[in-house]
Design an enzyme around this catalytic site. Structure first.
Site, short mmCIF file in Angstrom:
data_model
loop_
_atom_site.label_atom_id
_atom_site.label_comp_id
_atom_site.label_asym_id
_atom_site.label_seq_id
_atom_site.Cartn_x
_atom_site.Cartn_y
_atom_site.Cartn_z
N LYS B 45 12.63 -3.54 17.35
CA LYS B 45 11.95 -4.63 16.57
C LYS B 45 11.53 -5.87 17.20
CE LYS B 45 13.20 -6.41 11.95
NZ LYS B 45 11.81 -6.26 11.23
N ASN B 73 6.31 -4.35 2.93
CA ASN B 73 7.50 -5.11 3.11
C ASN B 73 7.06 -6.35 3.64
OD1 ASN B 73 7.97 -5.96 6.42
ND2 ASN B 73 6.60 -3.95 6.12
N CYS B 134 1.27 -7.94 12.66
CA CYS B 134 2.05 -8.06 11.50
C CYS B 134 1.28 -8.95 10.44
CB CYS B 134 3.26 -8.98 11.92
SG CYS B 134 4.29 -9.54 10.35
N LYS B 172 -0.52 -3.52 19.99
CA LYS B 172 -0.56 -2.94 18.77
C LYS B 172 -1.46 -3.86 17.83
CE LYS B 172 2.48 -1.32 15.05
NZ LYS B 172 4.25 -1.40 14.70
N CYS B 344 -5.56 26.54 -16.82
CA CYS B 344 -5.03 24.89 -17.05
C CYS B 344 -6.47 24.39 -17.39
CB CYS B 344 -4.36 24.42 -15.89
SG CYS B 344 -5.46 23.98 -14.52
N CYS B 380 -18.90 20.52 -3.92
CA CYS B 380 -18.26 19.35 -3.47
C CYS B 380 -16.69 19.32 -3.32
CB CYS B 380 -18.35 18.37 -4.72
SG CYS B 380 -17.29 18.73 -6.18
N CYS B 383 -13.03 20.90 -7.78
CA CYS B 383 -12.39 22.02 -8.47
C CYS B 383 -11.14 22.51 -7.61
CB CYS B 383 -13.12 22.86 -8.91
SG CYS B 383 -14.31 23.70 -7.77
#
Lengths: 440, 442
Positions: B45, B73, B134, B172, B344, B380, B383
């Site tokens: 960290k 967060n 961050c 990063k 359905c 596409c 479905c």
């Protein structure tokens, strides 16, 4: 020993009659509602006699719109919680759920429905407001599901509604006839109070309408009359001894269990005669009241029983024994019934026929007859121009539910011959629409 | 047996699964526990300038019975004393010399950068990750994503770091930028040895409808946070792919974003990552998920014949093209397996309301099984995506595979529609219902 001990206090009664469909908690309702596919033109709705928009109310539960969910339900069916708990969902909405087709457990629609409606009842959410009075009055005979649904719907159109009820509590067979493991009296009465508070109809209890004079008076005082009179006592099977103390009709037996379970004496061995859902309930209740042996005697084979499979399974699960192809010939005993003389039957040309020399005696402490209920033909005869079919069902126009006497409308068991709460509720509502059309 | 071990820009690890710099790597205790469970590496960290954290810190998106499909967060970098962290890095390395321990760093000035790089290296870190991602709190102080969004600043800071770093340096990147390749290129120009991405996406996860305060709540108020979890994987994959396709880039990429299982990890690797970093899934399920991450990836590599992680890195990239290079002649049409269909009708309503009116209902009898109207189907996929039954709706190829023409080729040949009424336009001549037909349906 029997699976259930004889209950000696209310706590033990509650344990023996534990709810089959207990109230869901919030997490359960959330996860279960998440599984609904929200089908287009959903088969569950098509299978529901009261046309509740099931996918919508389930989606509303899932989206935490509980008031909206309860409204969706109640707009279609005023007996929302009762139906959620006592409907044979296995053969209605849940039986139609598309999940069944891929061997996935169907959505527990009944329990979700009870979840949403119970929340509304507990919060006393106001969902409906009666319309301003239109100056017209309707009398409803019978405060059962048909009568109360009819009254609610009529109030939405501004009618003044008086319900005449022979007994001292509302909801008819919901209260007096539904097995206690399906719904508690308290739940039923809370829903009734909730409806009455919102719709503000009058119920006159202990007010049976029996005579032609009473009917005449109603006809002069009201613009229309709704008959939600249900069915009568248990039908006789015309065998000597039926009037003895330990021989009871199933409907009467179940009513006593509902109202005062601790007063019911079932003895050690019970024979229940019949093959319908009422027979299953009565047998199951005997076992839950501590009877050591409960025999369900039916004159045809198992497949011919009118009871739903799951109702028979419920009875079997508490130890009830199904004995098939047995016809009672005679009730044994002089002062009290000591047993039943049966003959074995076979089916010939569709009829159950006794097999010669197959008679035998079976003892019992209590005999319950679940042989159907009488129709109220004697009462109907007192209404002019009233017609009924061969089975004693009031003849009605299927859409308006108007009888052959135009002032009268009908719904529920008296018109359909005996069906579910949901059917009665839907018919009462439909009749109210019929009355509204008729009076305008 | 496939070999999961990696050498990422000189950082060796027994497998490509690293814990991302985040709450699961807050302490030596957690990292020891993770390594013991089987994780290959951990990015500590972030160490850096002193901070104070708030309470509460996290919030989540739940969807249809699934918890934490998205997560955010507002926690800052480590608030533990630097000395404690450095001591614990040393201790972890003592117990796990073959595992990768990478120190994530975030400070402000050149001197601070020099100092913290030296501190981390002295503690035994195998590599350094510069936190330029961050998106909350730290960026308001000019660090984190504030750096990642300014390629020039980023390049300068990387240069500062490279002046003293002896261990591999990973930069990063933040996804909160229009074109992630710009900071990626700047990192390389500054001398970085690798990049990692994505950091979290700036987000407001929701609003409490009673109090009207967004989540997570800090004394009646909230702030934007960093979004992560399964929902962000597609964004991460796209950005990893974009960096991996920078011409002649050649820097190793550590893939981060939405990795919860081995399949997600494999996707990151196939699009160019050579290690992967995971945080939210651990915050949800704990370190134990490493067992399936490893066994699932091993099984996949075995099945596909990849012997090492390197064998599979970027293997999906050749098939990942710009739109203009897709074959316009390829044609698929949906097909419903009637035996599997459960009725359905979600495909019907999805297509009729949401796509191309290419599914019909029988309408008579008891059949609830819809059918495809072939000539209306544009292929596409909708479905097949809404269908709740596995393999019930499939897309069948209808072209013969002999023709291949791309928009680019057509452009090059001057054969593209140029006006709205140009016959060469795609939708021209496609059947559509009359608008008023909508009112005839129930």
């Amino acid at each position: 020993m029997a699976e259930h001990k004889r209950p000696t206090n209310q706590e033990e009664v509650d344990a023996n009659f534990a709810q089959l469909h207990p109230l869901m908690n919030t997490s359960e309702a959330y996860y279960e509602s998440s599984r609904c596919l929200y089908c287009y033109d959903a088969p569950c709705v098509q299978a529901c006699p009261s046309d509740i928009d099931i996918p919508l109310f389930i989606r509303q539960i899932n989206n935490q719109n509980l008031k909206g969910s309860a409204k969706t339900i109640y707009e279609s069916n005023y007996f929302g919680n009762v139906c959620g708990k006592v409907c044979p969902t296995e053969v209605l909405c849940e039986g139609a759920c598309v999940h069944n087709h891929q061997s996935v457990k169907p959505i527990e629609i009944g329990r979700l429905q009870s979840y949403a409606t119970t929340k509304a009842i507990k919060k006393d959410s106001k969902l409906f407001t009666p319309a301003k009075s239109n100056g017209k009055k309707v009398a409803v005979i019978g405060a059962g599901p048909a009568g109360i649904s009819c009254a609610c719907e009529l109030r939405l159109h501004g009618y003044e509604v008086d319900i005449f009820e022979a007994k001292d509590q509302p909801s008819g067979l919901s209260l007096y006839g539904c097995a206690p493991y399906k719904i508690t009296n308290q739940e039923i009465l809370e829903e009734m109070a909730y409806l009455q508070k919102q719709f503000d109809f009058n119920i006159k209890y202990d007010s049976p309408i029996r005579t032609a004079e009473q009917l005449k008076r109603l006809e002069s005082q009201y613009d229309a009359i709704f008959l939600g009179i249900g069915l009568g006592d248990t039908s006789s099977i015309r065998l000597k001894g039926e009037d003895m103390e330990n021989c009871v009709g199933a409907t009467e037996f179940i009513e006593q269990v509902k109202l005062d379970p601790l007063s019911v004496k079932v003895g050690k061995k019970v024979i229940v005669i019949g093959g319908g859902n009422t027979a299953m309930d009565a047998a199951s209740e005997c076992a839950r009241l501590g009877a050591e042996q409960v025999i369900l005697a039916y004159r045809r084979d198992k497949e011919a029983m009118r009871a739903y499979d799951f109702e028979y399974d419920l009875a079997k699960n508490v130890g009830v024994q199904g004995w098939f192809n047995l016809q009672p010939l005679e009730f044994l005993g002089t002062d009290t019934i000591e047993g039943v003389r049966f003959i074995r039957t076979m089916i010939e040309n569709g009829n159950a026929k006794g097999i010669p020399d197959s008679e035998f005696n079976e003892s019992c402490d209590l005999l319950i007859l679940a042989t159907g209920q009488n129709k109220q033909v004697d009462f109907l005869q007192k209404i002019s121009d009233m017609k009924w079919d061969k089975k004693g069902r009031i003849e009605i126009d299927p859409e308006s539910r108007q009888t052959s006497n135009p002032k009268y409308f009908a719904g529920g068991d008296a018109a359909n011959g005996g069906a579910e709460v949901v059917n009665a509720s839907a018919e009462g509502k439909a009749a109210a629409k019929g009355i509204h059309t008729f009076l305008n | 047996m496939p070999d999961l071990s990696i050498n990422f820009a000189g950082i060796k690890a027994p497998n490509p699964f690293w814990l991302a710099s985040a709450p699961p790597t807050n302490t030596g205790y957690q990292i020891m526990k993770a390594f013991d469970a089987g994780w290959g590496g951990a990015v500590w960290k972030t160490l850096g300038v002193p901070v104070v954290n708030v309470s509460s810190r996290y919030a989540a998106v739940n969807h249809k019975g699934h918890r934490m499909v998205g997560f955010n967060n507002i926690e800052l970098i480590t608030d533990r004393p630097l000395a404690d962290n450095l001591r614990e890095i040393e201790e972890v390395k003592k117990y796990f010399p073959d595992h990768a321990v990478i120190a994530s760093l975030m400070v402000e000035t050149r001197d601070e950068w020099h100092q913290i790089v030296k501190d981390a290296e002295n503690a035994g870190a195998d590599g350094l990750e510069l936190n330029f991602g961050c998106p909350h709190g730290m960026c308001e102080r000019g660090m984190g994503s504030a750096v990642g969004q300014e390629p020039n600043v980023l390049r300068t800071i990387v240069e500062w770091v490279m002046e003293v770093a002896t261990k591999p340096v990973i930069v990063k990147l933040t996804p909160n930028i229009t074109d992630v390749t710009l900071p990626a290129i700047a990192a390389k120009e500054g001398g970085a040895n690798a990049i990692s991405l994505i950091n979290t996406i700036q987000s407001v996860i929701g609003v409490n409808l009673d109090s009207l305060v967004p989540y997570p709540v800090v004394d009646g108020a909230s702030t934007n946070g960093g979004y992560c979890g399964p929902a962000v994987k597609p964004i991460a994959l796209n950005m990893v792919k974009n960096c991996a396709q920078i011409p002649d880039y050649n820097l190793p990429i550590s893939g981060i974003g939405g990795i919860e299982n081995w399949r997600d990890a494999a996707e990151h690797i196939l699009l160019g990552a050579s290690s992967v970093q995971i945080c939210t899934a651990v915050m949800h399920y704990g370190f134990g998920i490493i067992r399936d991450l490893k066994s699932g990836l091993e099984g996949y590599m075995e099945e596909k014949g990849f012997e090492t992680i390197n064998d599979m890195v970027g293997k999906a990239l050749p098939q990942t093209k710009t739109w203009e290079n897709l074959n316009l002649k390829y044609k698929v049409v949906a097909s419903i397996d009637e035996d599997k269909c459960i009725g359905c009708q979600l495909c019907y309503t999805a297509c009729d309301d949401g796509a191309h009116q290419a599914i019909g209902l029988v309408g008579d009898g008891d059949s609830r099984k819809p059918y495809i109207i072939d000539e209306n189907c544009v292929g596409c996929n909708l479905c097949s995506l809404v269908c709740p039954v596995e393999e019930c709706i499939t897309m069948e190829r209808r072209d013969d595979g002999k023709e291949h023409i791309t928009w680019k080729e057509r452009s090059d040949n001057d054969d593209v529609p140029t006006t709205f009424n140009d016959d060469r336009a795609g939708g021209k001549g496609h059947w559509v219902p009359q608008p008023t037909d909508a009112l005839k349906k129930k």
